[in-house]
Design a protein around this motif. Sequence first.
Motif, PDB file in Angstrom:
ATOM      1  N   THR A 172      36.283 -11.489 -34.927  1.00 23.69           N
ATOM      2  CA  THR A 172      36.639 -11.001 -33.594  1.00 23.69           C
ATOM      3  C   THR A 172      38.017 -11.496 -33.193  1.00 23.69           C
ATOM      4  N   ALA A 173      38.308 -12.757 -33.483  1.00 30.85           N
ATOM      5  CA  ALA A 173      39.634 -13.294 -33.180  1.00 30.85           C
ATOM      6  C   ALA A 173      40.724 -12.482 -33.875  1.00 30.85           C
ATOM      7  N   ALA A 174      40.452 -12.077 -35.125  1.00 27.80           N
ATOM      8  CA  ALA A 174      41.444 -11.319 -35.888  1.00 27.80           C
ATOM      9  C   ALA A 174      41.626  -9.907 -35.348  1.00 27.80           C
ATOM     10  N   ARG A 175      40.624  -9.384 -34.641  1.00 26.90           N
ATOM     11  CA  ARG A 175      40.783  -8.074 -33.994  1.00 26.90           C
ATOM     12  C   ARG A 175      41.623  -8.175 -32.725  1.00 26.90           C
ATOM     13  N   LEU A 176      41.605  -9.344 -32.119  1.00 25.53           N
ATOM     14  CA  LEU A 176      42.312  -9.535 -30.853  1.00 25.53           C
ATOM     15  C   LEU A 176      43.728 -10.065 -31.033  1.00 25.53           C
ATOM     16  N   SER A 177      44.012 -10.634 -32.204  1.00 27.22           N
ATOM     17  CA  SER A 177      45.318 -11.248 -32.445  1.00 27.22           C
ATOM     18  C   SER A 177      45.608 -11.233 -33.932  1.00 27.22           C
ATOM     19  N   PRO A 178      46.866 -11.063 -34.324  1.00 30.21           N
ATOM     20  CA  PRO A 178      47.198 -11.266 -35.732  1.00 30.21           C
ATOM     21  C   PRO A 178      47.055 -12.740 -36.099  1.00 30.21           C
ATOM     22  N   SER A 179      46.846 -13.006 -37.370  1.00 24.21           N
ATOM     23  CA  SER A 179      46.843 -14.384 -37.848  1.00 24.21           C
ATOM     24  C   SER A 179      48.280 -14.898 -37.821  1.00 24.21           C
ATOM     25  N   LEU A 180      48.469 -16.056 -37.190  1.00 26.04           N
ATOM     26  CA  LEU A 180      49.815 -16.570 -36.950  1.00 26.04           C
ATOM     27  C   LEU A 180      50.041 -17.904 -37.648  1.00 26.04           C
ATOM     28  N   ARG A 181      51.296 -18.145 -38.020  1.00 33.77           N
ATOM     29  CA  ARG A 181      51.702 -19.439 -38.548  1.00 33.77           C
ATOM     30  C   ARG A 181      52.085 -20.366 -37.392  1.00 33.77           C
ATOM     31  N   PHE A 182      52.179 -21.646 -37.718  1.00 32.17           N
ATOM     32  CA  PHE A 182      52.577 -22.655 -36.745  1.00 32.17           C
ATOM     33  C   PHE A 182      53.900 -22.293 -36.073  1.00 32.17           C
ATOM     34  N   ASP A 183      54.877 -21.833 -36.875  1.00 29.15           N
ATOM     35  CA  ASP A 183      56.199 -21.571 -36.310  1.00 29.15           C
ATOM     36  C   ASP A 183      56.264 -20.270 -35.507  1.00 29.15           C
ATOM     37  N   GLN A 184      55.161 -19.537 -35.437  1.00 23.52           N
ATOM     38  CA  GLN A 184      55.120 -18.308 -34.640  1.00 23.52           C
ATOM     39  C   GLN A 184      54.429 -18.504 -33.295  1.00 23.52           C
ATOM     40  N   LEU A 185      53.922 -19.704 -33.052  1.00 22.96           N
ATOM     41  CA  LEU A 185      53.100 -19.918 -31.870  1.00 22.96           C
ATOM     42  C   LEU A 185      53.860 -19.741 -30.561  1.00 22.96           C
ATOM     43  N   ALA A 186      55.039 -20.313 -30.453  1.00 29.09           N
ATOM     44  CA  ALA A 186      55.757 -20.279 -29.175  1.00 29.09           C
ATOM     45  C   ALA A 186      56.016 -18.847 -28.723  1.00 29.09           C
ATOM     46  N   GLU A 187      56.503 -18.020 -29.623  1.00 27.48           N
ATOM     47  CA  GLU A 187      56.789 -16.622 -29.256  1.00 27.48           C
ATOM     48  C   GLU A 187      55.505 -15.882 -28.907  1.00 27.48           C
ATOM     49  N   ALA A 188      54.444 -16.122 -29.685  1.00 30.31           N
ATOM     50  CA  ALA A 188      53.181 -15.421 -29.431  1.00 30.31           C
ATOM     51  C   ALA A 188      52.575 -15.828 -28.097  1.00 30.31           C
ATOM     52  N   ILE A 189      52.621 -17.102 -27.775  1.00 27.49           N
ATOM     53  CA  ILE A 189      52.072 -17.578 -26.500  1.00 27.49           C
ATOM     54  C   ILE A 189      52.870 -17.009 -25.334  1.00 27.49           C
ATOM     55  N   SER A 190      54.184 -17.000 -25.467  1.00 28.21           N
ATOM     56  CA  SER A 190      55.022 -16.447 -24.409  1.00 28.21           C
ATOM     57  C   SER A 190      54.719 -14.974 -24.186  1.00 28.21           C
ATOM     58  N   SER A 191      54.528 -14.220 -25.279  1.00 27.83           N
ATOM     59  CA  SER A 191      54.229 -12.791 -25.163  1.00 27.83           C
ATOM     60  C   SER A 191      52.850 -12.552 -24.559  1.00 27.83           C
ATOM     61  N   ALA A 192      51.867 -13.366 -24.977  1.00 23.05           N
ATOM     62  CA  ALA A 192      50.500 -13.192 -24.484  1.00 23.05           C
ATOM     63  C   ALA A 192      50.391 -13.505 -23.005  1.00 23.05           C
ATOM     64  N   ALA A 193      51.288 -14.318 -22.489  1.00 20.15           N
ATOM     65  CA  ALA A 193      51.213 -14.756 -21.096  1.00 20.15           C
ATOM     66  C   ALA A 193      52.078 -13.911 -20.170  1.00 20.15           C
ATOM     67  N   THR A 194      52.590 -12.792 -20.618  1.00 17.27           N
ATOM     68  CA  THR A 194      53.460 -11.950 -19.802  1.00 17.27           C
ATOM     69  C   THR A 194      52.705 -10.732 -19.294  1.00 17.27           C
TER      70      THR A 194
END
Length: 208
Positions: A172-194
């Motif tokens: 279910t998590a993989a349907r809601l979000s792509p699998s991300l690396r550590f160095d992709q977290l900041a951009e993904a969190i910023s995008s998810a919170a907009t």
Amino acid sequence: MSDAPQQPEWIPAPEVPPLNGEERFVGVAATVADFWRFAMSDLRVNNTRGYLAEFLVARALGSSAHRVEWDDYDVLWRGIKIEVKASAYLQAWPQRAPSQLRFTGLRGHSWGDITQGMSAEKTYKADVYVLAALTTTSHADYDPLDVSAWEFFVIPRSKLIELGVDSIGRSTAARLSPSLRFDQLAEAISSAATPASSSAGDDPDRGV
């Protein structure tokens, strides 16, 4: 005049300076670092693995602040309230097979003003949820300090509200979000919170 007993006043808990591990006990030949080694040497243990995941997310965001026990979220970054949940295939006890990856406790009772007690209903208390999975399936290769062994899923609160569940598995998590690396977290969190909802007056950069 009321005969009802008066409630005692709340005792405020002052902030304490962070420990560095070199502090010594009084009356026993030991340091705080000795205690940490005693209590948290095995990073496979569930609660310690959770602390580690929170630490990694905070560091991915450039935060070196300390976690706040019993808060409604784990990391506060640029006004974004972030909850971190961890899971792993391998445990600290004998297993017949690797565990299923599952992320629990997504909803919870909110403390708010602690003097008023917990909220009556469970809610999603963060703006963004980071699900951290330690993907190693062999103890010989197990190294939770290697960030490449982790995968992350970043999910906005709105998607969890649509599901209305307290826990989800990896599929279910993989349907809601792509699998991300550590160095992709900041951009993904910023995008998810907009756009992210944040409370006025929050510390803009508080971490675990």
